[in-house]
Enzyme design. Sequence first.
Site, short mmCIF file in Angstrom:
data_model
loop_
_atom_site.label_atom_id
_atom_site.label_comp_id
_atom_site.label_asym_id
_atom_site.label_seq_id
_atom_site.Cartn_x
_atom_site.Cartn_y
_atom_site.Cartn_z
N GLU A 1 -48.01 -84.91 66.88
CA GLU A 1 -48.44 -83.72 66.14
C GLU A 1 -47.20 -82.99 65.62
OE1 GLU A 1 -50.01 -79.25 67.16
OE2 GLU A 1 -50.75 -80.89 68.43
N LYS B 1 -58.99 -77.94 71.94
CA LYS B 1 -57.70 -77.76 72.61
C LYS B 1 -57.75 -76.52 73.50
CE LYS B 1 -53.98 -76.06 70.49
NZ LYS B 1 -52.74 -75.97 69.67
N THR C 1 -50.60 -76.44 64.15
CA THR C 1 -50.38 -75.04 63.80
C THR C 1 -51.01 -74.70 62.46
OG1 THR C 1 -48.19 -75.44 64.79
CG2 THR C 1 -48.70 -73.20 64.18
#
Length: 219
Positions: free
Chosen positions: A49, A138, A78
């Site tokens: 990621e 998450k 993000t």
Amino acid sequence: MTGDSRDARVPLPSRTSDARLVVVVRAPAADAYDRVLDVLVDAGIRSVELTLTTPGTLAALPRLRERYDEAADIGVGTVTRQDELSAAIDAGARYVVTPITSAPLVEAAVAARLPIVPGGLTPTELFASWSAGAAAVKVFPAGRVGPGYVADLRGPFPGIEVVPSGGVDLDGAAAWLRAGAAAVSVGGPLLGDAFRGGDLAALRERTARFVALCRREPA
């Protein structure tokens, strides 16, 4: 959203699911990625990621995908805005990760058939993302709740796929996976000082330990 979104859920790429390990890579700039990613991918990492907090990430993504695509899934993290999501899609992200709970972002990713893993902490936040069609949710910051949170969530939400993030070290990864997490999201405890001129041989050793721990065994 209605149950239709759940029916349209886009799962994580199979390499990421099988690896059960996502390495969150934050670099000072995108031109620093290759040195570290070369080691990670060669040592067995199959899902990375790249975060938008690293300047130049989206511009570098097509080149990085060309370099690593045969071996690893390259996702973008993000993501907090629709324009960022659109740019990640255009750049070829294999999946996207958010630090927030945003139904519009989930809906847009599902519509684009792109796996999305939205962040959250409370049951309300996590279920909102899951019911909107997220590939997984998450749990962030994972250290605030602990591995038992997987069972707590699955009581009212059977089948929810959980990926803990935030301070997950090797022992923590083992505990979360034993508890039923779909994968673990790991950053600093694996990367260490790699982006500050650290020993790449030590990075390779840390990576090998995480890969061996997390890899799904053949059925």
